[in-house]
Write a protein that holds these residues in place. Structure first.
Motif, PDB file in Angstrom:
ATOM      1  N   GLN A 151      44.600  35.681  43.561  1.00 23.10           N
ATOM      2  CA  GLN A 151      43.365  36.292  44.062  1.00 23.10           C
ATOM      3  C   GLN A 151      42.525  36.784  42.885  1.00 23.10           C
ATOM      4  N   PRO A 152      42.060  35.872  42.046  1.00 19.78           N
ATOM      5  CA  PRO A 152      41.383  36.255  40.791  1.00 19.78           C
ATOM      6  C   PRO A 152      40.103  37.046  40.983  1.00 19.78           C
ATOM      7  N   HIS A 153      39.418  36.829  42.100  1.00 20.69           N
ATOM      8  CA  HIS A 153      38.104  37.461  42.289  1.00 20.69           C
ATOM      9  C   HIS A 153      38.171  38.758  43.108  1.00 20.69           C
ATOM     10  N   LYS A 154      39.366  39.120  43.553  1.00 24.02           N
ATOM     11  CA  LYS A 154      39.485  40.357  44.319  1.00 24.02           C
ATOM     12  C   LYS A 154      39.392  41.550  43.377  1.00 24.02           C
ATOM     13  N   PRO A 155      38.621  42.584  43.749  1.00 22.50           N
ATOM     14  CA  PRO A 155      38.553  43.776  42.893  1.00 22.50           C
ATOM     15  C   PRO A 155      39.927  44.435  42.740  1.00 22.50           C
ATOM     16  N   PHE A 156      40.317  44.691  41.505  1.00 22.83           N
ATOM     17  CA  PHE A 156      41.550  45.424  41.234  1.00 22.83           C
ATOM     18  C   PHE A 156      41.208  46.874  40.921  1.00 22.83           C
ATOM     19  N   LEU A 157      40.210  47.071  40.029  1.00 17.59           N
ATOM     20  CA  LEU A 157      39.757  48.409  39.653  1.00 17.59           C
ATOM     21  C   LEU A 157      38.275  48.555  39.932  1.00 17.59           C
ATOM     22  N   ILE A 158      37.901  49.706  40.453  1.00 13.64           N
ATOM     23  CA  ILE A 158      36.485  50.077  40.531  1.00 13.64           C
ATOM     24  C   ILE A 158      36.353  51.383  39.769  1.00 13.64           C
ATOM     25  N   TYR A 159      35.546  51.381  38.720  1.00 14.20           N
ATOM     26  CA  TYR A 159      35.417  52.560  37.863  1.00 14.20           C
ATOM     27  C   TYR A 159      33.947  52.814  37.579  1.00 14.20           C
ATOM     28  N   GLU A 160      33.472  53.982  38.007  1.00 13.31           N
ATOM     29  CA  GLU A 160      32.064  54.368  37.833  1.00 13.31           C
ATOM     30  C   GLU A 160      31.125  53.284  38.347  1.00 13.31           C
ATOM     31  N   GLY A 161      31.485  52.713  39.499  1.00 13.81           N
ATOM     32  CA  GLY A 161      30.653  51.722  40.161  1.00 13.81           C
ATOM     33  C   GLY A 161      30.820  50.304  39.656  1.00 13.81           C
ATOM     34  N   LEU A 199      50.268  55.965  23.655  1.00  7.78           N
ATOM     35  CA  LEU A 199      48.919  55.808  24.202  1.00  7.78           C
ATOM     36  C   LEU A 199      48.349  57.175  24.563  1.00  7.78           C
ATOM     37  N   LEU A 200      47.290  57.573  23.860  1.00  7.22           N
ATOM     38  CA  LEU A 200      46.612  58.847  24.104  1.00  7.22           C
ATOM     39  C   LEU A 200      45.199  58.545  24.603  1.00  7.22           C
ATOM     40  N   MET A 201      45.077  58.383  25.915  1.00  9.22           N
ATOM     41  CA  MET A 201      43.794  58.027  26.515  1.00  9.22           C
ATOM     42  C   MET A 201      43.634  58.722  27.856  1.00  9.22           C
ATOM     43  N   GLY A 202      42.376  58.932  28.238  1.00  7.44           N
ATOM     44  CA  GLY A 202      42.073  59.481  29.552  1.00  7.44           C
ATOM     45  C   GLY A 202      41.983  58.375  30.584  1.00  7.44           C
ATOM     46  N   ASN A 203      41.597  58.735  31.803  1.00  4.70           N
ATOM     47  CA  ASN A 203      41.457  57.750  32.875  1.00  4.70           C
ATOM     48  C   ASN A 203      40.251  56.863  32.622  1.00  4.70           C
ATOM     49  N   GLU A 204      40.501  55.618  32.355  1.00  2.00           N
ATOM     50  CA  GLU A 204      39.458  54.610  32.164  1.00  2.00           C
ATOM     51  C   GLU A 204      40.119  53.236  32.248  1.00  2.00           C
ATOM     52  N   PRO A 205      39.353  52.185  32.527  1.00  4.87           N
ATOM     53  CA  PRO A 205      39.951  50.847  32.631  1.00  4.87           C
ATOM     54  C   PRO A 205      40.718  50.427  31.388  1.00  4.87           C
ATOM     55  N   HIS A 219      36.170  45.635  38.368  1.00  9.51           N
ATOM     56  CA  HIS A 219      37.015  44.844  37.466  1.00  9.51           C
ATOM     57  C   HIS A 219      37.998  44.075  38.351  1.00  9.51           C
ATOM     58  N   THR A 220      37.830  42.751  38.424  1.00 13.22           N
ATOM     59  CA  THR A 220      38.685  41.934  39.290  1.00 13.22           C
ATOM     60  C   THR A 220      40.076  41.785  38.669  1.00 13.22           C
ATOM     61  N   TYR A 221      40.993  41.232  39.469  1.00 12.73           N
ATOM     62  CA  TYR A 221      42.339  40.965  38.956  1.00 12.73           C
ATOM     63  C   TYR A 221      42.268  40.065  37.721  1.00 12.73           C
ATOM     64  N   ARG A 222      41.394  39.048  37.772  1.00 16.93           N
ATOM     65  CA  ARG A 222      41.263  38.150  36.617  1.00 16.93           C
ATOM     66  C   ARG A 222      40.674  38.885  35.412  1.00 16.93           C
ATOM     67  N   ASP A 223      39.674  39.747  35.635  1.00 18.22           N
ATOM     68  CA  ASP A 223      39.055  40.510  34.538  1.00 18.22           C
ATOM     69  C   ASP A 223      40.105  41.329  33.794  1.00 18.22           C
TER      70      ASP A 223
END
Length: 631
Positions: free
Chosen positions: A78-88, A121-127, A91-95
């Protein structure tokens, strides 16, 4: 004219049918009366067994299928299905698959990372947190999630304890990096998620990702033949000391990822994650759960009570994650029209109080609250699949066969399990609080902590009920009622929970006693009405002829401690009470709380608006209790 019944007589049922019907009805009523949760328990147990059998079938076929393997398959399916939505932005599964491939290519080319290497890994919530995590996983690396709230000495300890080859830092955490960089081990290569850097000997990652190939790295880089091998380090304060790197295996990731599915979530659901990704709840249950379902995740940089429901409506969210504090923050928001106008049907999390649970349902609609219990490093989990208010889950005979555990008697004064004259621990009766321990065996292993065998051994209880048996000490006190529902009661040892985080009292006291006017510090948690968890309080003994410097005290705690670990209350005593085993006495101090009407010792309060410790007067105390001062 002949009667219709004479022409077509109704068949007479056999004589045993009425008796059988009465018997079936009787059995139904007996089941409802004596075993009201039988069918709910059976459905849940079948789900657990189904998932376990599926994993076992893979193993018997010589296949080891990880959550990462499932994600890669979904990116193909399902490459085109949205996996992540971040700040509108979608990001699809393929992305996500392709960008994580780029990350893997960068580190393979520039650092020569290989299977088994550790990367912090020292990061906040982001893709890009997920892109880096997945990219490193594709190289077979063990990824250590660092808590971005942790500062200076504690953060350096976290980095050194997991022994990373590389530290990756998010663009919004360069200030934190600047604090630790001078004291960071020289053999740790530092990368920042930017295109340029002013730091000496620090590599930039963003520019190299954009220039890298999207081709997948060779499959042998990440393939594993053992689900018990380590894949993550997630830090927990446990019951004592500085944060410890809990070893998370592929099997634990699979179990965590199955949580949403077990509660009834499906591929059509949209999951809203506002918890920090360094937490196992967000990363394993949230992101892992989305992959297990093939669903979509809406990721938030940081939880916002005022934007929560508008986000849920905007993105058609159907499943939310919570901790107890989060639900309380939502209930404390001003009432608005249309608060039940949303599509949320499941709320999955832990730590919500009974009163908040009821208020949440009354105010925001018929959402199924799916409360669960599970320690990050633990080998036991409970799930409240019936929705019983206040319970973290339930157990039964069959569940204990697969996941053996017990509640044992605990001495609160000595701070240790009670053993009888034969040296064995004793189980509590139903309705009594006991220390939760879970049996360690081949099916339910405990993987311990990275870099410290002593900490691993301290979490184990030996010779509990018989010689040679071994149990994991959760550090949590629980109560099992007569209907076999389980309820969280309290933490033991040198830890309390505040703002959804475990606070290690020894870590806080170590920071305080660095001050030249402090002789001794005893840190503990106290209950505050209408607040989840316990607020930090420190009992202080001053050095002889030295005054308390409140300004220095404030600077010390806010500089060296995460905000949730800074003591809200101070108590200055002349003498530190000790237990019979020469440990600091906390039991009495906890019971006395922070009430200036009953405590004659000087008391102080951390006033965030003043950015200082101020005298805790009766007036201030009343304002705290009434909620006029927000903690």
């Amino acid at each position: 004219m002949r009667d219709w019944d004479d022409l077509y007589p109704l068949p007479v049922p056999p004589s045993w049918v009425p008796g059988a019907a009465v018997g079936m009805l009787s059995l139904h009523f007996i089941q409802k009366l004596l075993f009201p949760y039988f069918w709910a328990d059976l459905r849940y147990l079948l789900k657990v067994l189904t998932y376990g059998l599926r994993v076992e079938m893979y193993r018997l076929q010589g296949r080891v299928v990880t959550v990462l393997d499932k994600f890669v398959k979904l990116a193909e399916k399902q490459p085109h299905k949205p996996f992540l939505i971040y700040e509108g932005i979608i990001h699809t599964y393929r992305d996500v698959d392709q960008r994580s491939n780029r990350v893997a290519q960068v580190f393979l080319q520039h650092e020569g990372l290989k299977k088994g290497d550790t990367v912090a890994l020292l990061m906040g919530n982001e893709p890009d947190f997920i892109h880096v995590w997945f990219g490193l996983a594709k190289l077979g690396c063990v990824v250590a999630f660092l808590n971005f709230n942790v500062r200076l000495r504690s953060l350096l300890h976290c980095v050194s304890s997991c022994g990373p080859k590389i530290l990756v830092v998010g663009a919004d955490l360069l200030g934190t990096l600047e604090e630790i960089l001078p004291n960071l081990q020289r053999d740790v290569s530092v990368w920042v998620m930017t295109k340029d850097s002013t730091f000496p000997s620090v590599h930039t990652l963003l520019d190299k990702i954009e220039a890298a190939s999207e081709d997948p790295v060779p499959i042998n880089q990440c393939s594993t033949n053992n689900l018990k091998s380590a894949v993550l380090y997630i830090f927990t304060s446990g019951t004592t000391g500085l944060p410890k790197a809990a070893v998370i295996s592929h099997m634990q990731v699979l179990k965590g990822a199955a949580g949403l599915w077990a509660f009834g979530a499906t591929a059509e659901d949209i999951i809203y994650i506002t918890l920090p990704l360094y937490h196992s709840a967000a990363s394993l249950l949230g992101i892992g759960g989305c992959i297990e379902l093939g669903a979509t995740c809406v990721l938030k940089k940081k939880f916002s009570a005022s934007q929560f429901w508008s986000d849920c409506r905007k993105y058609n969210v159907t499943v939310i994650q919570y901790i107890g504090e989060l639900c309380r923050y939502l209930c404390n928001q001003p009432v608005k029209e249309g608060e039940k106008n949303h599509k949320v049907r499941l709320a999955v999390g832990n730590g919500v109080r009974n009163d908040i649970w009821r208020e949440f349902l009354d105010r925001f609609g018929s959402i199924k609250i799916c409360e669960f219990y599970g320690a990050t490093e633990g080998n036991i989990c409970f799930m409240n699949h019936t929705g019983k208010i206040g319970s973290v889950g339930r157990t039964n005979f069959f569940y204990k066969l697969f996941f053996p555990f017990d509640l044992i008697k605990y001495d609160f004064q000595k701070d240790e399990p009670i053993r009888n004259k034969h040296g064995w621990c004793e189980k509590v009766k139903k309705g009594e609080a006991g220390l939760l321990i879970s049996k360690v065996n081949a099916k339910n292993p405990f993987f311990g902590y990275a870099g410290n065998k002593r900490h691993t051994e301290k979490k184990l209880l030996c010779d509990v009920f018989k010689s040679g048996d071994l149990y994991f000490n959760t550090g949590d006190l629980m109560v099992q009622d007569h209907d076999n529902f389980l309820y969280f009661w309290d933490r033991i040892g040198d830890t309390f929970r505040w703002k959804g985080e475990n606070v290690a009292t020894t870590e806080v006291s170590d920071v305080i006693v660095m001050l030249d006017f402090i002789q001794e510090a005893n840190v503990y948690g106290v209950s505050v009405p209408d607040c989840e968890g316990k607020a930090g309080m420190a009992s202080l003994i001053l050095k002889q002829n030295m005054p308390l410097d409140l300004e220095q005290m404030y600077k010390q705690v806010v500089t060296y401690l995460p905000s949730y670990a800074c003591p809200l209350f101070l108590r200055v005593q002349e003498k530190m009470e000790m237990t019979g085993t020469f440990k600091q006495q906390k039991f009495q101090l906890v019971n006395e709380g922070f009430n200036p009407s009953t405590i004659t010792d000087p008391l102080y309060f951390l006033d965030k608006s003043e950015k200082a410790y101020v005298s805790l007067t009766r007036e201030v105390h009343e304002r705290i209790l009434s909620g006029k001062i927000k903690l």
